[in-house]
Design a protein around this motif. Structure first.
Motif, PDB file in Angstrom:
ATOM      1  N   ASN A 139       0.627  12.309  -9.262  1.00  0.00           N
ATOM      2  CA  ASN A 139       0.247  13.647  -8.736  1.00  0.00           C
ATOM      3  C   ASN A 139       1.014  14.597  -8.874  1.00  0.00           C
ATOM      4  OD1 ASN A 139      -2.383  12.168  -8.651  1.00  0.00           O
ATOM      5  ND2 ASN A 139      -2.492  11.929  -6.428  1.00  0.00           N
ATOM      6  N   ASP A 140       2.245  14.390  -8.436  1.00  0.00           N
ATOM      7  CA  ASP A 140       3.248  15.485  -8.630  1.00  0.00           C
ATOM      8  C   ASP A 140       3.457  15.802 -10.047  1.00  0.00           C
ATOM      9  OD1 ASP A 140       3.381  15.961  -5.685  1.00  0.00           O
ATOM     10  OD2 ASP A 140       5.220  14.596  -5.599  1.00  0.00           O
ATOM     11  N   ALA A 141       3.659  14.766 -10.852  1.00  0.00           N
ATOM     12  CA  ALA A 141       3.978  14.949 -12.198  1.00  0.00           C
ATOM     13  C   ALA A 141       2.946  15.565 -12.978  1.00  0.00           C
ATOM     14  CB  ALA A 141       4.156  13.736 -12.890  1.00  0.00           C
ATOM     15  N   ASP A 142       1.603  15.320 -12.661  1.00  0.00           N
ATOM     16  CA  ASP A 142       0.458  15.910 -13.125  1.00  0.00           C
ATOM     17  C   ASP A 142       0.346  17.326 -12.566  1.00  0.00           C
ATOM     18  OD1 ASP A 142      -0.268  13.608 -14.330  1.00  0.00           O
ATOM     19  OD2 ASP A 142      -1.910  13.011 -12.726  1.00  0.00           O
ATOM     20  N   LEU A 143       0.591  17.846 -11.433  1.00  0.00           N
ATOM     21  CA  LEU A 143       0.489  19.112 -10.990  1.00  0.00           C
ATOM     22  C   LEU A 143       1.598  20.004 -11.493  1.00  0.00           C
ATOM     23  CD1 LEU A 143      -0.440  21.297  -8.975  1.00  0.00           C
ATOM     24  CD2 LEU A 143       1.208  20.314  -7.362  1.00  0.00           C
ATOM     25  N   LYS A 144       2.682  19.598 -11.769  1.00  0.00           N
ATOM     26  CA  LYS A 144       3.905  20.015 -12.684  1.00  0.00           C
ATOM     27  C   LYS A 144       3.334  20.445 -14.031  1.00  0.00           C
ATOM     28  CE  LYS A 144       8.583  20.046 -13.942  1.00  0.00           C
ATOM     29  NZ  LYS A 144      10.024  19.355 -13.979  1.00  0.00           N
TER      30      LYS A 144
ATOM     31  N   LYS B 294       0.921  -1.040  -0.165  1.00  0.00           N
ATOM     32  CA  LYS B 294      -0.005   0.031   0.070  1.00  0.00           C
ATOM     33  C   LYS B 294       0.783   1.300   0.007  1.00  0.00           C
ATOM     34  CE  LYS B 294      -4.123  -1.624   2.083  1.00  0.00           C
ATOM     35  NZ  LYS B 294      -5.085  -1.517   3.149  1.00  0.00           N
ATOM     36  N   ILE B 295       2.092   1.385   0.801  1.00  0.00           N
ATOM     37  CA  ILE B 295       2.953   2.406   0.729  1.00  0.00           C
ATOM     38  C   ILE B 295       3.536   2.747  -0.657  1.00  0.00           C
ATOM     39  CG2 ILE B 295       5.038   3.246   1.586  1.00  0.00           C
ATOM     40  CD1 ILE B 295       4.357   1.915   4.231  1.00  0.00           C
ATOM     41  N   GLU B 296       3.967   1.530  -1.135  1.00  0.00           N
ATOM     42  CA  GLU B 296       4.554   1.792  -2.784  1.00  0.00           C
ATOM     43  C   GLU B 296       3.358   2.017  -3.552  1.00  0.00           C
ATOM     44  OE1 GLU B 296       6.153  -2.109  -3.560  1.00  0.00           O
ATOM     45  OE2 GLU B 296       7.688  -1.949  -2.278  1.00  0.00           O
TER      46      GLU B 296
ATOM     47  N   ALA C 234       3.612   5.716  -5.406  1.00  0.00           N
ATOM     48  CA  ALA C 234       3.423   5.887  -6.917  1.00  0.00           C
ATOM     49  C   ALA C 234       2.529   6.988  -7.383  1.00  0.00           C
ATOM     50  CB  ALA C 234       3.223   4.624  -7.596  1.00  0.00           C
ATOM     51  N   SER C 235       1.164   6.814  -6.592  1.00  0.00           N
ATOM     52  CA  SER C 235       0.304   7.756  -7.078  1.00  0.00           C
ATOM     53  C   SER C 235       0.485   9.276  -6.684  1.00  0.00           C
ATOM     54  CB  SER C 235      -1.005   7.269  -5.846  1.00  0.00           C
ATOM     55  OG  SER C 235      -2.006   8.299  -6.205  1.00  0.00           O
ATOM     56  N   VAL C 236       1.463   9.289  -5.419  1.00  0.00           N
ATOM     57  CA  VAL C 236       1.901  10.710  -5.097  1.00  0.00           C
ATOM     58  C   VAL C 236       2.863  11.325  -6.327  1.00  0.00           C
ATOM     59  CG1 VAL C 236       3.354  12.117  -3.609  1.00  0.00           C
ATOM     60  CG2 VAL C 236       1.488  10.675  -2.700  1.00  0.00           C
ATOM     61  N   ALA C 237       3.695  10.514  -6.611  1.00  0.00           N
ATOM     62  CA  ALA C 237       4.568  10.950  -7.825  1.00  0.00           C
ATOM     63  C   ALA C 237       3.855  11.161  -8.906  1.00  0.00           C
ATOM     64  CB  ALA C 237       5.795   9.819  -8.118  1.00  0.00           C
TER      65      ALA C 237
END
Length: 137
Positions: free
Chosen positions: A46-51, A35-37, A41-44
């Motif tokens: 989302n960060d790329a989408d935000l950028k 779940k942490i992984e 991955a979801s956070v990464a």
């Protein structure tokens, strides 16, 4: 001796119980690590989408600001030109402009106004470009 046998028996049972607890905890650790992984991955992502979205918004803002500036300049030019035309019409100098407009079109009329120092060259260039753009459409 019976007491020692009982202690050994309960000790072995306790060992089995603790080993089962350890097995369950290890299994839960594996599930939580997965779940942490997934979350990482979801956070990464989302960060790329935000950028990417931020870059798009920044570019759109720059495009909007440039378009707004150009439109503001066109409106200002048109406002000044309308004011000049109204003043010339009140003075009676509008007849020359009408004759020029009939003879050679709006572009020629604007050139005549520039030559008569009624309209500045910068404003005339903008108006000429605007008229030509409208005629092409």
């Amino acid at each position: 001796a019976a007491n020692v046998a009982y202690e050994i028996k309960t000790g072995k049972a306790k060992i089995e119980e603790l080993q089962a607890s350890i097995g369950e905890a290890a299994s839960e650790i594996s599930v939580l690590q997965a779940k942490i992984e997934e979350t990482a991955a979801s956070v990464a992502t989302n960060d790329a989408d935000l950028k990417a979205a931020t870059e798009i918004r920044t570019q759109e803002h720059a495009d909007f600001a440039a378009e707004e500036k150009e439109l503001t300049e066109v409106v200002d030019t048109l406002t000044r030109t309308i004011g000049l035309l109204e003043r010339e019409a009140r003075k009676g100098g509008f007849a020359l402009l009408q004759q020029t407009a009939q003879a050679g079109g709006i572009v020629q009329a604007l050139r005549a106004m520039v030559e008569a120092s009624v309209l500045g060259a910068r404003d005339a260039d903008k108006l000429t470009a605007l008229v030509q753009q409208a005629q092409e459409q």
